[in-house]
Design a protein around this motif. Structure first.
Motif, mmCIF file in Angstrom:
data_model
loop_
_atom_site.group_PDB
_atom_site.id
_atom_site.type_symbol
_atom_site.label_atom_id
_atom_site.label_comp_id
_atom_site.label_asym_id
_atom_site.label_seq_id
_atom_site.Cartn_x
_atom_site.Cartn_y
_atom_site.Cartn_z
ATOM 1 N N SER A 123 52.920 -63.696 0.659
ATOM 2 C CA SER A 123 53.837 -62.550 0.693
ATOM 3 C C SER A 123 54.120 -62.018 2.097
ATOM 4 O O SER A 123 55.183 -61.465 2.347
ATOM 5 C CB SER A 123 53.259 -61.383 -0.116
ATOM 6 N N VAL A 124 53.137 -62.137 2.981
ATOM 7 C CA VAL A 124 53.293 -61.561 4.331
ATOM 8 C C VAL A 124 52.734 -62.514 5.385
ATOM 9 O O VAL A 124 51.970 -63.429 5.071
ATOM 10 C CB VAL A 124 52.514 -60.216 4.465
ATOM 11 N N ASN A 125 53.114 -62.282 6.633
ATOM 12 C CA ASN A 125 52.476 -62.945 7.768
ATOM 13 C C ASN A 125 51.253 -62.134 8.171
ATOM 14 O O ASN A 125 51.268 -60.909 8.062
ATOM 15 C CB ASN A 125 53.425 -62.973 8.977
ATOM 16 N N PHE A 126 50.234 -62.811 8.657
ATOM 17 C CA PHE A 126 49.087 -62.104 9.231
ATOM 18 C C PHE A 126 49.027 -62.358 10.726
ATOM 19 O O PHE A 126 49.290 -63.470 11.182
ATOM 20 C CB PHE A 126 47.774 -62.561 8.582
ATOM 21 N N SER A 127 48.671 -61.323 11.464
ATOM 22 C CA SER A 127 48.456 -61.464 12.902
ATOM 23 C C SER A 127 47.155 -62.228 13.113
ATOM 24 O O SER A 127 46.443 -62.541 12.165
ATOM 25 C CB SER A 127 48.340 -60.079 13.550
#
Ligand code: GLN
Length: 264
Positions: A123-127
């Motif tokens: 669902s999202v990118n992670f740093s």
């Protein structure tokens, strides 16, 4: 003792040269530069304000001091915003809403002691990761629960949609798991005898045990995890900029200083 290691963030730094476009002033977009990524332009951050979504009941990562939200994540986000020449605005919401807020663009990034998981990565990118956590177990001082296996058949409180929630349901069955909207509420339920244990990350667990009479932490590491900021999949540019800032803040010791300030 069972230790599951959540995959560390292995996001290859997509440091493709961000081109600095000469379109300043053309719209409300803010331009920010970060030395680490050369001349990255964070033009997708509106009005020069980097908005951070969090759930501010997770000490020492985020909690209220008066009406201010302070803590490790708040300070790291402020340091990132400073590096990028942006203002920081923190939005407090249910932990469960953070990923949606980031996906929909309501917030630019989520910093919430959030564990990197493969499911969330869809669902999202992670740093890049900036801290680690360990799922821990809080019980009453006089509890007969002494180890993880003793949780079988007990009522376990968790924060809704956290990794603690997911593991507890996996390992002990959904019927034995009570979901609360934040750690405070779960701990209150434990002190009032509604549940037998709370599974939550180790640092908030320590804070809750210190600030609440009659509780103790089990001497066990249930699950080890990596924390990172989550960002929209539609904004690789901001991901690069945040990672660039994080790298500088790690290299110059700022991240460690912030962690040491809150974790003794
Ligand atoms: N680290 C846990 C997770 O990501 C809990 C985070 C939180 O409650 N703020 O699910």
């Amino acid at each position: 003792m069972k230790i599951k290691k959540i995959a560390a963030v292995a996001l290859a730094a997509v440091m493709a040269a961000s081109l600095l476009c000469g379109c300043g002033g053309s719209d409300k977009s803010a331009e920010a530069t970060t030395a680490a990524s050369g001349e990255a332009t964070v033009k997708t951050v509106k009005d020069g304000v980097l908005t951070m979504a969090t759930n501010a009941y997770f000490p020492p990562y985020e909690y209220y001091e008066g009406s201010d939200i302070v803590g490790i994540d708040a300070e790291i986000a402020k340091a990132i915003a400073d590096k990028l020449g942006l203002k920081l605005e923190i939005q407090d919401m249910e932990f469960n809403s953070i990923i949606t807020a980031v996906q929909s663009g309501k917030a630019d990034m989520g910093l919430a002691g959030m564990t990197v998981t493969d499911e969330r990565k869809q669902s999202v990118n992670f740093s890049d990761t900036y801290a680690t956590g360990i799922q821990s177990v809080i019980v009453k001082e006089d509890s007969d629960i002494g180890k993880i296996d003793d949780l079988n058949g007990k009522k376990i409180g968790v924060q809704l949609s956290t990794t603690g929630d997911i593991y507890a349901k996996d390992d002990f069955g959904a019927d034995n798991v009570e979901e609360y909207s934040n750690g405070n509420d779960a701990v209150l339920a434990l002190t009032s005898g509604k549940i037998d244990a709370v599974i939550i990350d180790n640092q908030p667990a320590k804070s809750f045990v210190e600030s609440t009479k009659g509780l103790k932490l089990l001497d066990t590491d249930y699950v080890q995890e990596d924390y990172a900021a989550c960002l929209s999949k539609d904004n690789e540019e901001l991901l690069d900029a945040v990672n660039g800032a994080l790298k500088e803040l790690k290299d110059d010791g700022t991240i460690q200083q912030i962690l040491d300030k809150y974790i003794k």
